[in-house]
Design a protein around this motif. Structure first.
Motif, PDB file in Angstrom:
ATOM      1  N   PHE A  81       8.201  77.834  91.350  1.00 32.31           N
ATOM      2  CA  PHE A  81       9.267  77.017  91.924  1.00 32.31           C
ATOM      3  C   PHE A  81       8.749  76.126  93.053  1.00 32.31           C
ATOM      4  N   LEU A  82       7.611  76.484  93.617  1.00 35.02           N
ATOM      5  CA  LEU A  82       7.034  75.669  94.683  1.00 35.02           C
ATOM      6  C   LEU A  82       6.595  74.302  94.177  1.00 35.02           C
ATOM      7  N   GLY A  83       6.341  74.190  92.874  1.00 35.53           N
ATOM      8  CA  GLY A  83       6.012  72.885  92.312  1.00 35.53           C
ATOM      9  C   GLY A  83       7.191  71.937  92.378  1.00 35.53           C
ATOM     10  N   ASN A  84       8.397  72.442  92.087  1.00 36.54           N
ATOM     11  CA  ASN A  84       9.602  71.620  92.198  1.00 36.54           C
ATOM     12  C   ASN A  84       9.851  71.221  93.651  1.00 36.54           C
ATOM     13  N   GLU A  85       9.681  72.179  94.553  1.00 34.78           N
ATOM     14  CA  GLU A  85       9.892  71.897  95.972  1.00 34.78           C
ATOM     15  C   GLU A  85       8.845  70.927  96.508  1.00 34.78           C
ATOM     16  N   PHE A  86       7.650  71.003  95.989  1.00 32.56           N
ATOM     17  CA  PHE A  86       6.595  70.071  96.394  1.00 32.56           C
ATOM     18  C   PHE A  86       6.980  68.632  96.064  1.00 32.56           C
ATOM     19  N   LEU A  87       7.470  68.401  94.839  1.00 26.00           N
ATOM     20  CA  LEU A  87       7.876  67.039  94.472  1.00 26.00           C
ATOM     21  C   LEU A  87       9.044  66.577  95.331  1.00 26.00           C
ATOM     22  N   MET A  88       9.965  67.485  95.637  1.00 21.83           N
ATOM     23  CA  MET A  88      11.092  67.146  96.501  1.00 21.83           C
ATOM     24  C   MET A  88      10.608  66.771  97.894  1.00 21.83           C
ATOM     25  N   TRP A  89       9.728  67.587  98.431  1.00 22.68           N
ATOM     26  CA  TRP A  89       9.173  67.331  99.767  1.00 22.68           C
ATOM     27  C   TRP A  89       8.387  66.021  99.790  1.00 22.68           C
ATOM     28  N   LEU A  90       7.610  65.778  98.761  1.00 26.92           N
ATOM     29  CA  LEU A  90       6.821  64.556  98.687  1.00 26.92           C
ATOM     30  C   LEU A  90       7.724  63.326  98.600  1.00 26.92           C
ATOM     31  N   TRP A  91       8.781  63.435  97.829  1.00 25.80           N
ATOM     32  CA  TRP A  91       9.775  62.358  97.722  1.00 25.80           C
ATOM     33  C   TRP A  91      10.372  62.050  99.087  1.00 25.80           C
ATOM     34  N   TRP A  92      10.844  63.083  99.774  1.00 22.80           N
ATOM     35  CA  TRP A  92      11.445  62.920 101.097  1.00 22.80           C
ATOM     36  C   TRP A  92      10.444  62.340 102.096  1.00 22.80           C
ATOM     37  N   THR A  93       9.221  62.831 102.075  1.00 24.54           N
ATOM     38  CA  THR A  93       8.201  62.374 103.017  1.00 24.54           C
ATOM     39  C   THR A  93       7.889  60.906 102.813  1.00 24.54           C
ATOM     40  N   LEU A 146      -2.802  67.621  98.123  1.00 23.63           N
ATOM     41  CA  LEU A 146      -1.438  67.227  98.479  1.00 23.63           C
ATOM     42  C   LEU A 146      -0.515  68.444  98.456  1.00 23.63           C
ATOM     43  N   PHE A 147      -0.708  69.296  97.461  1.00 15.61           N
ATOM     44  CA  PHE A 147       0.085  70.525  97.349  1.00 15.61           C
ATOM     45  C   PHE A 147      -0.209  71.450  98.523  1.00 15.61           C
ATOM     46  N   TYR A 148      -1.492  71.542  98.918  1.00 11.99           N
ATOM     47  CA  TYR A 148      -1.853  72.372 100.066  1.00 11.99           C
ATOM     48  C   TYR A 148      -1.145  71.886 101.337  1.00 11.99           C
ATOM     49  N   ALA A 149      -1.055  70.565 101.492  1.00 13.20           N
ATOM     50  CA  ALA A 149      -0.385  70.010 102.669  1.00 13.20           C
ATOM     51  C   ALA A 149       1.070  70.460 102.715  1.00 13.20           C
ATOM     52  N   PHE A 150       1.716  70.474 101.538  1.00 11.04           N
ATOM     53  CA  PHE A 150       3.090  70.970 101.464  1.00 11.04           C
ATOM     54  C   PHE A 150       3.149  72.458 101.769  1.00 11.04           C
ATOM     55  N   LEU A 151       2.238  73.233 101.191  1.00  4.46           N
ATOM     56  CA  LEU A 151       2.259  74.679 101.383  1.00  4.46           C
ATOM     57  C   LEU A 151       2.085  75.049 102.853  1.00  4.46           C
ATOM     58  N   GLN A 152       1.266  74.301 103.581  1.00  5.36           N
ATOM     59  CA  GLN A 152       1.095  74.568 105.010  1.00  5.36           C
ATOM     60  C   GLN A 152       2.428  74.462 105.734  1.00  5.36           C
ATOM     61  N   ARG A 153       3.228  73.445 105.386  1.00  8.77           N
ATOM     62  CA  ARG A 153       4.552  73.297 105.985  1.00  8.77           C
ATOM     63  C   ARG A 153       5.492  74.399 105.497  1.00  8.77           C
ATOM     64  N   ARG A 154       5.378  74.729 104.211  1.00  8.61           N
ATOM     65  CA  ARG A 154       6.341  75.648 103.585  1.00  8.61           C
ATOM     66  C   ARG A 154       6.283  77.048 104.183  1.00  8.61           C
ATOM     67  N   VAL A 155       5.102  77.514 104.546  1.00  7.14           N
ATOM     68  CA  VAL A 155       4.974  78.871 105.080  1.00  7.14           C
ATOM     69  C   VAL A 155       5.041  78.899 106.600  1.00  7.14           C
ATOM     70  N   SER A 156       5.162  77.731 107.243  1.00  4.06           N
ATOM     71  CA  SER A 156       5.154  77.673 108.700  1.00  4.06           C
ATOM     72  C   SER A 156       6.572  77.655 109.260  1.00  4.06           C
ATOM     73  N   ASP A 157       6.668  77.758 110.578  1.00  4.62           N
ATOM     74  CA  ASP A 157       7.964  77.677 111.247  1.00  4.62           C
ATOM     75  C   ASP A 157       8.542  76.267 111.182  1.00  4.62           C
ATOM     76  N   ASP A 158       7.719  75.282 110.820  1.00  6.19           N
ATOM     77  CA  ASP A 158       8.200  73.902 110.733  1.00  6.19           C
ATOM     78  C   ASP A 158       9.075  73.669 109.506  1.00  6.19           C
ATOM     79  N   TRP A 159       9.061  74.615 108.546  1.00  2.00           N
ATOM     80  CA  TRP A 159       9.802  74.385 107.312  1.00  2.00           C
ATOM     81  C   TRP A 159      11.307  74.262 107.550  1.00  2.00           C
ATOM     82  N   SER A 160      11.860  75.061 108.447  1.00  2.00           N
ATOM     83  CA  SER A 160      13.296  74.978 108.702  1.00  2.00           C
ATOM     84  C   SER A 160      13.679  73.605 109.224  1.00  2.00           C
ATOM     85  N   GLN A 161      12.799  73.003 110.042  1.00  2.00           N
ATOM     86  CA  GLN A 161      13.057  71.652 110.535  1.00  2.00           C
ATOM     87  C   GLN A 161      13.024  70.650 109.390  1.00  2.00           C
TER      88      GLN A 161
END
Length: 389
Positions: A227-239, A355-370
């Motif tokens: 499911f992180l693949g779907n969230e990655f595309l969403m995050w990349l779109w938003w970014t 690019l996926f790693y960049a998303f994963l760093q955000r996803r597991v960090s406290d910055d994800w809620s922001q």
């Protein structure tokens, strides 16, 4: 050879159990031993699988100079099927039964007579199959990158990949595992020493800002967080829409990303169906925003990526991380040898992973809620809900 010409499409598999650090003549001999048409398989489904040199459908010639490029083995697999179509088999049975019924004195067929009819059809099938009239041949290319212990398979997961990987495993005594979004995330988390944080993740609900149940397309037999693949595309779109189209990656390089040509979305709850949008920039269209506001998630996206001075056009599948329709752009007058092509394929794979790693760093960090709160505001769902209320 397919990986060396035209557009690219592939899925990746990790290779384990291969002890050599380079390919040699002994591996060429293995390819020749298992060449297409050179041996009979014991498959019960009338399928024969063998290697091809890669030039054409009957190429049984293998050579290091030809098949080893930039320490990557490039060949094809031919899959021969020899199966009588079920409709024809059923028609033959009806003809056989009708003929026997005409000769029946009772006006009906006994159980033994029906069995004889079926046996007659089976014999006919064997004769017809032996004639080769129903033989079909399919070729699928592969690129075995020994430096990265990866196999690039020029097709999607399914029967073809099963036959190809089965042949490679028997011939070279190795094992393969699919490299999808979940597997990439797992390996990254182990390397980054944050597997516990990754293991705790559950699918995000971008509309509510909370969490949701597993996606309906999730493989129930897999524990990989695809499911992180779907969230990655969403995050990349938003970014790329709200911040920047230049993404800083963990290896201290960066890549320019632009969504283009196609976008496929689906409802993770299985309630509102699928939507495919085709346009020069699909994410700019109002129907794209309406789709994600309704809770749909991207499952496949066309994009342009510029990395290390090289431009790629491609379609990325979210869960499998499979790449399709990839085009490598060349500068005017640029000389592009086969070795350069292999390097470009490696660069494309490494860049999508980074690019996926960049998303994963955000996803597991406290910055994800922001990030999640900002995406919620970007979607404007809270305002829409307030107006409806």
């Amino acid at each position: 050879m397919p990986f060396l010409r035209g557009s690219l499409g592939f899925e990746r598999f990790a290779v384990t159990g291969f002890e050599a650090n380079q390919f040699g003549e002994e591996h060429i001999e293995i390819l020749s031993k298992f060449a297409a048409g050179q041996f009979e398989t014991d498959a019960s489904d009338n399928v024969q699988v063998g290697f091809l040199g890669g030039d054409h459908l009957f190429d049984q010639d293998f050579d290091l100079d030809k098949n080893l490029i930039n320490n990557a083995l490039h060949c094809s697999v031919r899959i021969d099927t020899n199966v009588i179509p079920s409709a024809i088999r059923a028609a033959w049975l009806q003809v056989e039964l009708s003929g026997r019924l005409k000769d029946s004195e009772t006006g009906f067929l006994s159980k033994a007579e029906k069995k004889e009819a079926k046996e007659a059809v089976e014999q006919k099938c064997e004769v017809e199959a032996a004639s080769g009239r129903y033989r079909k041949m399919q070729t699928v290319p592969f690129l075995w990158d020994i430096d990265h212990s990866q196999l690039y398979f020029g097709g999607s997961q399914g029967n073809a990949s099963g036959h190809c990987l089965g042949l490679l495993e028997r011939a070279f005594e190795v094992e393969f595992s699919h490299i999808g979004a979940g597997a990439i995330a797992h390996d990254w988390a182990v390397e980054a020493e944050c597997f516990g944080e990754l293991d705790d993740l559950v699918p995000a609900d971008f509309v509510s800002g909370g969490t949701q149940s597993p996606h309906v397309w999730t493989n129930e037999f897999s524990q990989a967080p695809d499911f992180l693949g779907n969230e990655f595309l969403m995050w990349l779109w938003w970014t790329t829409e709200t911040k920047t189209d230049t993404i800083a990656m963990p290896d201290e390089s960066d890549a320019v990303v632009m969504f283009a040509k196609t976008l496929a979305l689906d409802c993770p709850k299985g309630e509102t169906g699928k939507e495919v949008i085709s346009a020069e920039s699909p994410v700019q269209l109002p129907e794209a925003m309406e789709a994600i506001r309704s809770g749909k998630l991207p499952r496949k996206a066309g994009m342009t990526i510029i990395s290390d001075g090289r431009q790629f056009d491609l379609v990325l599948q979210a869960e499998s991380f499979g790449i399709g329709g990839a085009k490598i752009h060349l500068e005017e007058g640029e000389e592009f040898e086969d070795e350069d092509r292999i390097d470009a394929i490696r660069l494309l794979s490494d860049t999508t992973d980074q690019l996926f790693y960049a998303f994963l760093q955000r996803r597991v960090s406290d910055d994800w809620s922001q990030d999640l709160n900002e995406m919620n505001r970007w979607l404007g769902v809270s305002q829409v809900i307030a107006k409806v209320a």
